[in-house]
Design an enzyme around this catalytic site. Structure first.
Site, mmCIF file in Angstrom:
data_model
loop_
_atom_site.group_PDB
_atom_site.id
_atom_site.type_symbol
_atom_site.label_atom_id
_atom_site.label_comp_id
_atom_site.label_asym_id
_atom_site.label_seq_id
_atom_site.Cartn_x
_atom_site.Cartn_y
_atom_site.Cartn_z
ATOM 1 N N GLU A 2 1.789 -0.073 -4.898
ATOM 2 C CA GLU A 2 0.836 0.944 -5.340
ATOM 3 C C GLU A 2 1.548 2.295 -5.356
ATOM 4 O O GLU A 2 1.957 2.802 -4.300
ATOM 5 C CB GLU A 2 -0.361 1.007 -4.388
ATOM 6 N N ASP B 211 0.836 -1.197 0.000
ATOM 7 C CA ASP B 211 0.000 0.000 0.000
ATOM 8 C C ASP B 211 0.872 1.249 0.000
ATOM 9 O O ASP B 211 1.867 1.329 0.728
ATOM 10 C CB ASP B 211 -0.893 -0.025 1.247
#
Length: 547
Positions: free
Chosen positions: A278, A210
């Site tokens: 990401e 993330d």
């Protein structure tokens, strides 16, 4: 009974290259215990559906212990399962069952920040001289008592929060309850690498990382410069968010971040594990993707936000993105997605017809890179309209009604239209099941040969059957009006791909050579005797030749 597949990441360290990854948002996949929230045992129950898709891996969004202010992306214990989702034994069952189906398991590691309920933060905020006092990003106020700089939170407002215990500000890129870890402290890095080892030893095959470019901040805490209005876009944050008004030079994208990624890769390497990062950056996304995936000692793959953008990508835009990626990241590897848990589902976002959905699915299956499928997109689920009183997402509550948050793409999966709540749960679900989703339930689509689910299976099987689509090069990228065309090649075998991305018929000159027509199961066109290719609305064409 057939034998279980043998998965050896060490023997095939390139298993991730070109892989199809199916994202599971566990709160909304399957409730197994009747509390209205999906869980790990529910994932075990539904793994046969995922296996039927022909995917290589699953990515499970966070299931760690958490106060759930941001639904698991605020972790209070990295090495345990929140009781809402089950137990470590349940997670072990997910891994064992997935592996028995030949599916690898990737989990979502949220390393840039923790919950304010994490023991690390509780200790850090208790004083200025405790053992973890420097584990988070703390700063003295400006002389007038205001925050130390102009950094903003993606969730709105300042990126700094005053803490009365230390009489200092702490940094938070997201919610106030999500303080940012200080990656400049080697003890923090070591602790997070231990987290990765814990899950690798438990059998996971990789990680989705993330906000991978948010890990490190500028130690001098310099102000971000303003971003000219003409350069702003809403790829990373909604248009109504002032976060888009800055060029984010100093609150993220620190050059030393790659050193931590190299340490993480060294931890993963003995396990043959892979990671997809990401990259959240509207200006430098592809450049950062290339920086983080180049060589063999950083991350294997990353995804940027180009195809998660609000506007439907035209053939010209797709070629532009792919060419820009080749220029910015000649050694890099992308992971493409059209939908995920943070954006409006692409079927709604791009206003796609049923034929348009199929065309873009076919395109995704033929792109160079790895690809992610978000739960429910194989059914053609549109974005759900959630009433304000039913909203759960703090992001949407903050910016309502101009931005309605992420709940509309997070509603429960629908499995059987004849059962309450689409057979997701016997209890009231944490988010309502939209009435317009019922007729798209898995059970209904299984019995309809024309349903989108079968097209997804055919497209992914087509990708699996042709290695050049998974691991090959691409070349000769071009457009002819609304038609995108390119070549995919591997080991002397070449595939010509052309896809009409519009509802208007189009003609295309065929490349020279002795080509064999393939892909009829995907609605592919036939070449005509005049050497021209006549593509109907949203129609693809595939042909193959060997040197």
């Amino acid at each position: 009974m057939s034998e279980a597949p043998i998965l050896s990441n060490v023997a095939d360290k390139d298993w991730w290259r070109g892989a199809v990854i199916y994202q599971i948002y566990p709160r909304s996949y399957q409730d197994s215990n009747g509390d209205g929230v999906g869980d790990l045992c529910g994932i075990v129950e539904r793994l046969p559906h995922i296996a039927s898709m022909g995917v290589d891996a699953i990515w499970i969004s966070p299931f760690f212990t958490s106060p759930m202010r941001d639904f698991g992306y605020d972790v209070s214990d990295y090495c345990d399962v929140d009781p809402m989702f089950g137990s470590l034994a349940d997670f072990d069952a997910v891994v064992e069952t997935a592996h028995s189906h030949g599916i690898r398991v990737m989990i979502d590691l949220v390393l840039s920040h923790t919950s304010d309920q994490h023991p690390w933060f509780k200790e850090s905020r208790s004083s200025r001289d405790n053992d973890k006092s420097d584990w988070y990003v703390w700063s003295e106020p400006a002389p007038d008592g205001t925050p130390p700089n102009n950094w903003l939170s993606i969730f709105g407002g300042s990126g700094w929060q005053w803490d009365a215990r230390r009489e200092q500000y702490y940094m938070h890129n997201f919610l106030v309850s999500q303080p940012d870890l200080n990656f400049h402290n080697p003890d923090v890095q070591n602790a997070l690498l231990d987290v990765a080892k814990f899950w690798l030893n438990r059998g996971v095959d990789g990680f989705r990382l993330d906000t991978i470019n948010f890990y490190m901040h500028d130690e001098q805490l310099r102000d971000n410069p303003p971003l000219p209005k003409e350069e702003r876009n809403a790829d990373t944050a909604p248009a109504v968010n002032p976060y888009n008004h800055q060029r984010h030079l100093y609150d993220k994208n620190h050059p030393d971040n790659v050193k931590f990624l190299e340490r993480l890769r060294a931890v993963m390497e003995p396990f043959g594990a892979a990671a997809v990062g990401e990259v959240g950056d509207s200006q430098r996304g592809l450049e950062i993707l290339g920086e983080y995936t180049s060589g063999d000692n950083r991350m294997q793959m990353c995804y940027a936000f180009e195809f998660l953008a609000p506007e439907r990508p035209s053939a010209t835009r797709i070629v532009e993105v792919l060419n820009n990626l080749d220029a910015a990241a000649p050694e890099g590897w992308a992971c493409w997605a059209f939908s995920n848990h943070d954006v409006v589902r692409h079927i709604t976002r791009w206003d796609l017809s049923p034929s348009g959905i199929r065309a873009y699915t076919t395109l995704l299956a033929t792109l160079r890179g790895s690809i992610c499928i978000y739960q429910g997109e194989e059914l053609g689920l549109p974005e759900a309209e959630i009433a304000f009183e039913d909203l759960q997402d703090p992001y949407g509550i903050e910016f309502w009604p101009e931005f309605k948050g992420r709940d509309g793409c997070r509603t429960p999966m629908v499995w059987d239209s004849t059962h309450q709540n689409g057979a997701f749960s016997d209890a009231k679900p944490w988010l309502p099941v939209p009435s317009e989703h019922y007729h798209l339930a898995v059970e209904a689509e299984e019995t309809d040969p024309a349903a989108l689910l079968h097209h997804y299976r055919r497209a992914l099987r087509f990708r699996q059957d042709h290695p050049m689509l998974k691991r090959g090069t691409h070349s000769s990228l071009g457009t002819a009006g609304d038609v995108i065309h390119f070549m995919r090649s591997l080991d002397g075998e070449h595939m010509f791909v052309a896809i009409n991305l519009s509802d208007t018929p189009s003609d295309l000159d065929l490349p020279a050579g002795d080509w064999e027509l393939i892909g009829q199961e995907l609605g592919g066109a036939h070449a005509s005797a005049d050497g021209k290719l006549h593509l109907g609305p949203w129609q693809p064409y595939f042909a193959i030749k060997r040197d």
